[in-house]
Write an enzyme that holds these catalytic residues in place. Structure first.
Site, short mmCIF file in Angstrom:
data_model
loop_
_atom_site.label_atom_id
_atom_site.label_comp_id
_atom_site.label_asym_id
_atom_site.label_seq_id
_atom_site.Cartn_x
_atom_site.Cartn_y
_atom_site.Cartn_z
N ASN A 160 0.83 -1.27 -0.16
CA ASN A 160 0.16 0.00 0.06
C ASN A 160 0.89 1.18 -0.08
OD1 ASN A 160 -1.82 1.80 0.39
ND2 ASN A 160 -2.43 1.65 2.31
N LYS A 188 0.25 4.21 -0.38
CA LYS A 188 -0.56 5.54 0.11
C LYS A 188 -0.19 6.63 -0.79
CE LYS A 188 -0.25 3.40 4.54
NZ LYS A 188 -0.15 3.59 5.96
N HIS A 230 -9.85 1.71 5.36
CA HIS A 230 -8.54 2.07 5.84
C HIS A 230 -8.68 3.08 6.94
CE1 HIS A 230 -4.38 3.00 6.80
NE2 HIS A 230 -4.09 1.77 5.84
N GLU A 279 -7.13 5.24 8.08
CA GLU A 279 -6.70 6.92 7.30
C GLU A 279 -8.03 7.45 6.76
OE1 GLU A 279 -3.00 5.93 5.52
OE2 GLU A 279 -2.15 5.52 7.38
N GLU A 334 -5.76 -4.34 11.10
CA GLU A 334 -4.69 -3.33 11.40
C GLU A 334 -4.79 -2.50 12.40
OE1 GLU A 334 -2.50 -2.39 7.20
OE2 GLU A 334 -4.19 -0.96 7.67
N GLY A 344 2.28 2.77 10.70
CA GLY A 344 3.21 4.04 10.53
C GLY A 344 4.12 4.36 11.74
N SER A 355 3.48 -1.51 10.58
CA SER A 355 4.76 -1.35 10.95
C SER A 355 5.50 -2.84 10.32
CB SER A 355 5.24 -1.05 12.10
OG SER A 355 4.58 0.37 12.45
P1 PGA Z 1 2.72 0.75 7.59
O1 PGA Z 1 1.12 0.90 7.17
O2 PGA Z 1 3.28 -0.35 6.95
O3 PGA Z 1 3.40 1.96 6.99
O4 PGA Z 1 2.48 0.65 9.30
C1 PGA Z 1 0.26 -0.18 6.97
C2 PGA Z 1 -0.85 0.10 6.35
O5 PGA Z 1 -1.68 1.25 6.96
O6 PGA Z 1 -1.68 -0.42 5.51
#
Ligand code: PGA
Length: 253
Positions: free
Chosen positions: A9, A11, A96, A98, A168, A174, A213
């Site tokens: 992903n 983003k 997601h 976000e 998640e 992140g 992460s």
């Molecule tokens: P990350 O993001 O690996 O940077 O923690 C994962 C995600 O949000 O899909």
């Protein structure tokens, strides 16, 4: 053995130059048996067609980060499921955290999008998970039931067939603080058992991924768990070397 899915992903990251660099390296160093597992690249929408050209003949699939509730019409700035389909997309991330947090997407909006994705034969990657405070209050299972039961009620018992759920935990995304693989295994077991109660056939085609992460150092500890069917990777998937290491780990385990 059942395939696992390794999903990148990207983003709001990447550009024409970095994408070219990524795939030049990918082509040189990728294992031959890419189809041993399911590899999905999810770039920003503006680069979907570009990425498709690099991957369509390589057993790698294209995904989108989101889609609109409408299929066509006067909706300035939005991207429809039909358009995604049109440029070769096979998977779409929905819900997601976000998008839930920054764009106010609630369970109703997410359920409507899942319905639309399925109607157009896209495989939804449905993100669920608790935040830091909910985790501290031991509310993880409650939050998961709330998120999943809404989808069940809106779309019926068979909704999780041929679907990916990405667990998640928001506090792990992140932050560099990935969840404990043993903890994730328990949550995935819980998710599968919960769905199984409503639809005993879902387990044949449902995959439950972990995201938060993940990197080349910790990926293996997740991939070794029986109920972790793959990984949704943000930051680490932008680095082609790191991403290839994770694919290799998955292929050789
Ligand atoms: P990350 O993001 O690996 O940077 O923690 C994962 C995600 O949000 O899909």
């Amino acid at each position: 053995m059942k395939k696992k899915a390794i999903i990148a992903n990207w983003k709001l990251n990447s550009n024409i130059k970095s994408i070219s660099h990524f795939f030049t390296n990918f082509k040189l160093n990728a294992p031959v048996n890419l189809n041993k597992n399911i590899i999905v690249i999810i770039p920003p929408a503006v680069y979907l067609e570009r990425v498709y050209k690099y991957i369509h003949d390589k057993n790698i699939f294209l995904g989108a980060q989101n889609m609109d509730l409408n299929v066509e019409g006067s909706f300035t700035g939005d991207i429809s499921v039909a358009m995604l389909k049109n440029v070769g997309v096979k998977y779409v991330i929905l819900g997601h955290s976000e998008r839930r947090l920054l764009h106010n997407e609630n369970d109703l909006v997410i359920s409507k999008k899942i319905c639309l994705a399925k109607k157009f034969n896209l495989i939804p990657i449905i993100c669920i998970g608790e935040n830091k405070e909910e985790k501290a209050r031991n509310k993880t299972q409650e939050i998961i039931i709330k998120q999943l039961s809404y989808i069940f009620e809106y779309l019926g018992k068979k909704v999780f067939r041929n679907t990916i759920i990405a667990y998640e935990p928001i506090w792990a995304i992140g932050t560099g603080m990935s969840a404990d693989p043993n903890y994730v295994q328990l949550i995935h077991e819980f998710i599968k058992n919960y769905i199984q109660k409503y639809d005993s056939l879902a387990s044949h085609t449902l995959m439950v991924q972990y995201g938060g992460s993940v990197n080349a150092l910790n990926a293996k500890s997740f991939l070794n768990k029986p109920d972790i069917d793959g990984l949704l990777i943000g930051n680490a998937s932008l680095d082609v070397k790191e991403f290839l290491k994770i694919i290799n780990m998955c292929n050789t385990k």
